[in-house]
Scaffold this motif. Structure first.
Motif, PDB file in Angstrom:
ATOM      1  N   SER A   1       0.837  -1.191   0.000  1.00 57.47           N
ATOM      2  CA  SER A   1       0.000   0.000   0.000  1.00 57.47           C
ATOM      3  C   SER A   1       0.875   1.245   0.000  1.00 57.47           C
ATOM      4  CB  SER A   1      -0.917   0.008   1.233  1.00 57.47           C
ATOM      5  OG  SER A   1      -1.761   1.138   1.221  1.00 57.47           O
ATOM      6  N   PHE A   2       0.415   2.296  -0.659  1.00 59.77           N
ATOM      7  CA  PHE A   2       1.077   3.591  -0.619  1.00 59.77           C
ATOM      8  C   PHE A   2       0.453   4.408   0.515  1.00 59.77           C
ATOM      9  CE2 PHE A   2       1.516   2.239  -5.058  1.00 59.77           C
ATOM     10  CZ  PHE A   2       2.900   2.273  -5.160  1.00 59.77           C
ATOM     11  N   VAL A   3       1.289   4.972   1.360  1.00 61.80           N
ATOM     12  CA  VAL A   3       0.830   5.552   2.614  1.00 61.80           C
ATOM     13  C   VAL A   3       1.473   6.917   2.829  1.00 61.80           C
ATOM     14  CG1 VAL A   3       0.458   5.053   5.074  1.00 61.80           C
ATOM     15  CG2 VAL A   3       0.850   3.171   3.482  1.00 61.80           C
ATOM     16  N   LEU A   4       0.797   7.751   3.608  1.00 61.17           N
ATOM     17  CA  LEU A   4       1.324   9.058   3.989  1.00 61.17           C
ATOM     18  C   LEU A   4       1.581   9.122   5.491  1.00 61.17           C
ATOM     19  CD1 LEU A   4      -0.997  11.498   1.990  1.00 61.17           C
ATOM     20  CD2 LEU A   4       1.427  11.082   1.551  1.00 61.17           C
ATOM     21  N   GLU A   5       2.619   9.839   5.864  1.00 69.98           N
ATOM     22  CA  GLU A   5       2.819  10.299   7.230  1.00 69.98           C
ATOM     23  C   GLU A   5       3.239  11.760   7.140  1.00 69.98           C
ATOM     24  OE1 GLU A   5       5.147   8.080   9.921  1.00 69.98           O
ATOM     25  OE2 GLU A   5       4.088   6.185   9.567  1.00 69.98           O
TER      26      GLU A   5
ATOM     27  N   GLU B   1       4.201  -3.582  12.137  1.00 74.98           N
ATOM     28  CA  GLU B   1       4.955  -3.381  13.376  1.00 74.98           C
ATOM     29  C   GLU B   1       6.255  -2.630  13.102  1.00 74.98           C
ATOM     30  OE1 GLU B   1       5.497  -7.229  15.019  1.00 74.98           O
ATOM     31  OE2 GLU B   1       3.366  -7.515  15.530  1.00 74.98           O
ATOM     32  N   GLN B   2       6.923  -2.965  11.995  1.00 68.95           N
ATOM     33  CA  GLN B   2       8.164  -2.284  11.642  1.00 68.95           C
ATOM     34  C   GLN B   2       7.907  -0.803  11.349  1.00 68.95           C
ATOM     35  OE1 GLN B   2       9.376  -4.829   8.386  1.00 68.95           O
ATOM     36  NE2 GLN B   2      10.776  -5.995   9.690  1.00 68.95           N
ATOM     37  N   VAL B   3       6.809  -0.509  10.658  1.00 68.82           N
ATOM     38  CA  VAL B   3       6.444   0.888  10.401  1.00 68.82           C
ATOM     39  C   VAL B   3       6.221   1.620  11.715  1.00 68.82           C
ATOM     40  CG1 VAL B   3       4.674   2.412   9.438  1.00 68.82           C
ATOM     41  CG2 VAL B   3       5.500   0.462   8.109  1.00 68.82           C
ATOM     42  N   GLY B   4       5.588   0.947  12.670  1.00 69.21           N
ATOM     43  CA  GLY B   4       5.356   1.556  13.972  1.00 69.21           C
ATOM     44  C   GLY B   4       6.645   1.936  14.667  1.00 69.21           C
ATOM     45  N   VAL B   5       7.687   1.103  14.519  1.00 67.36           N
ATOM     46  CA  VAL B   5       8.969   1.379  15.173  1.00 67.36           C
ATOM     47  C   VAL B   5       9.567   2.677  14.654  1.00 67.36           C
ATOM     48  CG1 VAL B   5      11.350   0.573  15.452  1.00 67.36           C
ATOM     49  CG2 VAL B   5       9.443  -1.032  15.704  1.00 67.36           C
ATOM     50  N   TRP B   6       9.714   2.792  13.307  1.00 61.65           N
ATOM     51  CA  TRP B   6      10.361   4.009  12.803  1.00 61.65           C
ATOM     52  C   TRP B   6       9.455   5.236  12.900  1.00 61.65           C
ATOM     53  CZ3 TRP B   6       8.052   6.326   8.655  1.00 61.65           C
ATOM     54  CH2 TRP B   6       7.398   5.545   7.692  1.00 61.65           C
ATOM     55  N   THR B   7       8.144   5.016  12.887  1.00 62.86           N
ATOM     56  CA  THR B   7       7.234   6.150  13.076  1.00 62.86           C
ATOM     57  C   THR B   7       7.400   6.746  14.471  1.00 62.86           C
ATOM     58  OG1 THR B   7       5.601   5.260  11.518  1.00 62.86           O
ATOM     59  CG2 THR B   7       4.830   6.891  13.118  1.00 62.86           C
ATOM     60  N   ARG B   8       7.477   5.896  15.481  1.00 68.35           N
ATOM     61  CA  ARG B   8       7.666   6.403  16.848  1.00 68.35           C
ATOM     62  C   ARG B   8       9.031   7.070  17.016  1.00 68.35           C
ATOM     63  NH1 ARG B   8       4.371   1.894  17.655  1.00 68.35           N
ATOM     64  NH2 ARG B   8       6.137   0.453  17.723  1.00 68.35           N
TER      65      ARG B   8
END
Length: 278
Positions: free
Chosen positions: A137-141, A208-215
């Motif tokens: 999926s293509f996602v934004l932050e 979960e990996q996205v959560g790590v670098w997002t935090r």
């Protein structure tokens, strides 16, 4: 619920697209000297190019009296071209795809078209498609940093994205003035918005990996006195949420008073609502 709206209208003036490529280390000085107080700058953003994140393209639409080169007042509703359809997939596929995107931009931005303001502002949301492929999926932050902290933040941003090998398609830098009225205001001061457009896999381990670098990014944002955009994936901890939005407790108390039965809710509010107001 929106109970009252005040609209501020702007004249549909002619604008000319101008741009300049520079090292990322020069962007804040360039913005401060050439864009920040320029009354003719109608739209502006900067593009940080992956995978090395060393170059920035500053793009400004300046008010002009020159004759238009694009006569249409609004963009026509047409089907996306083959390039538009394949562009996200090509960029996400490899380093070569990202370099190809740079080459395309160098050619495209060589032009300095003159158009109506409404034409530039009338992109169809369908142009964002495809949003997802099978299992990806293509996602934004989006992260907000006080303008004077730009040079402090971007090295941390780049280091975190590289460490976790985030498949970044594009980082757009935008400017916003202070929001003085909202309890959950993301711009408590004048800010730059770093909008990260990336691709991720949709399995649980990848989430979960996205959560790590997002935090990690949120921690870097908080150190620099910034905040993050709430309506995306709910990776922030409760402590990060409270630090980024110090008026959240006031917001939840007000909501509990005017909506005691909690008729209006969503996953974000349920995730971060204090136990004392439930």
């Amino acid at each position: 619920m929106i109970t009252e709206v005040t609209l501020r209208l702007a004249d549909n003036v002619k604008v000319k697209r101008v741009n300049e490529v520079m090292p990322i280390s020069e962007y804040y000085r360039y913005f401060s000297q050439h864009i920040r107080s320029d009354k003719t700058a109608i739209f502006h953003n900067a593009i940080i190019y992956p995978p090395d994140f060393k170059k920035v393209r500053s793009v400004t639409f300046e008010q002009t009296q020159e004759p238009v080169t694009i006569a249409s007042r609004l963009r026509p509703l047409v089907k996306p071209t083959l390039w538009q359809k394949q562009k996200p997939k090509i960029i996400a596929s490899s380093v070569f795809g990202k370099e190809l995107r740079k080459l395309h931009d160098y050619v495209d931005y060589a032009r300095r078209p003159v158009m109506w303001r409404n034409y530039e502002a009338s992109f169809n949301v369908a142009s964002l498609k495809p949003i997802a492929y099978k299992n990806k999926s293509f996602v934004l932050e989006e992260f907000f940093i006080p303008v004077e902290r730009f040079d402090n933040f971007y090295p941390e941003l780049i280091a975190i994205l590289k460490k976790h090998r985030v498949n970044v398609m594009n980082i757009s830098v935008r400017h916003a003035n202070r929001d003085s009225g909202s309890l959950l205001a993301w711009a408590r001061t004048e800010v730059f918005a770093f909008v990260i457009y990336y691709q991720q896999s949709t399995d649980e381990r990848s989430k979960e990996q996205v959560g790590v670098w997002t935090r990690e990014l949120i921690d870097a944002v908080l150190v620099n006195g910034g905040s993050y955009f709430l309506p995306y994936q709910l990776h922030a901890t409760s402590e990060q949420f409270q630090q980024a939005y110090p008026q959240a407790a006031q917001f939840f108390k007000l909501k509990a008073r005017i909506d005691p039965e909690n008729k209006f809710s969503n996953m974000l509010l349920e995730r971060y609502r204090p136990e004392t107001v439930q």
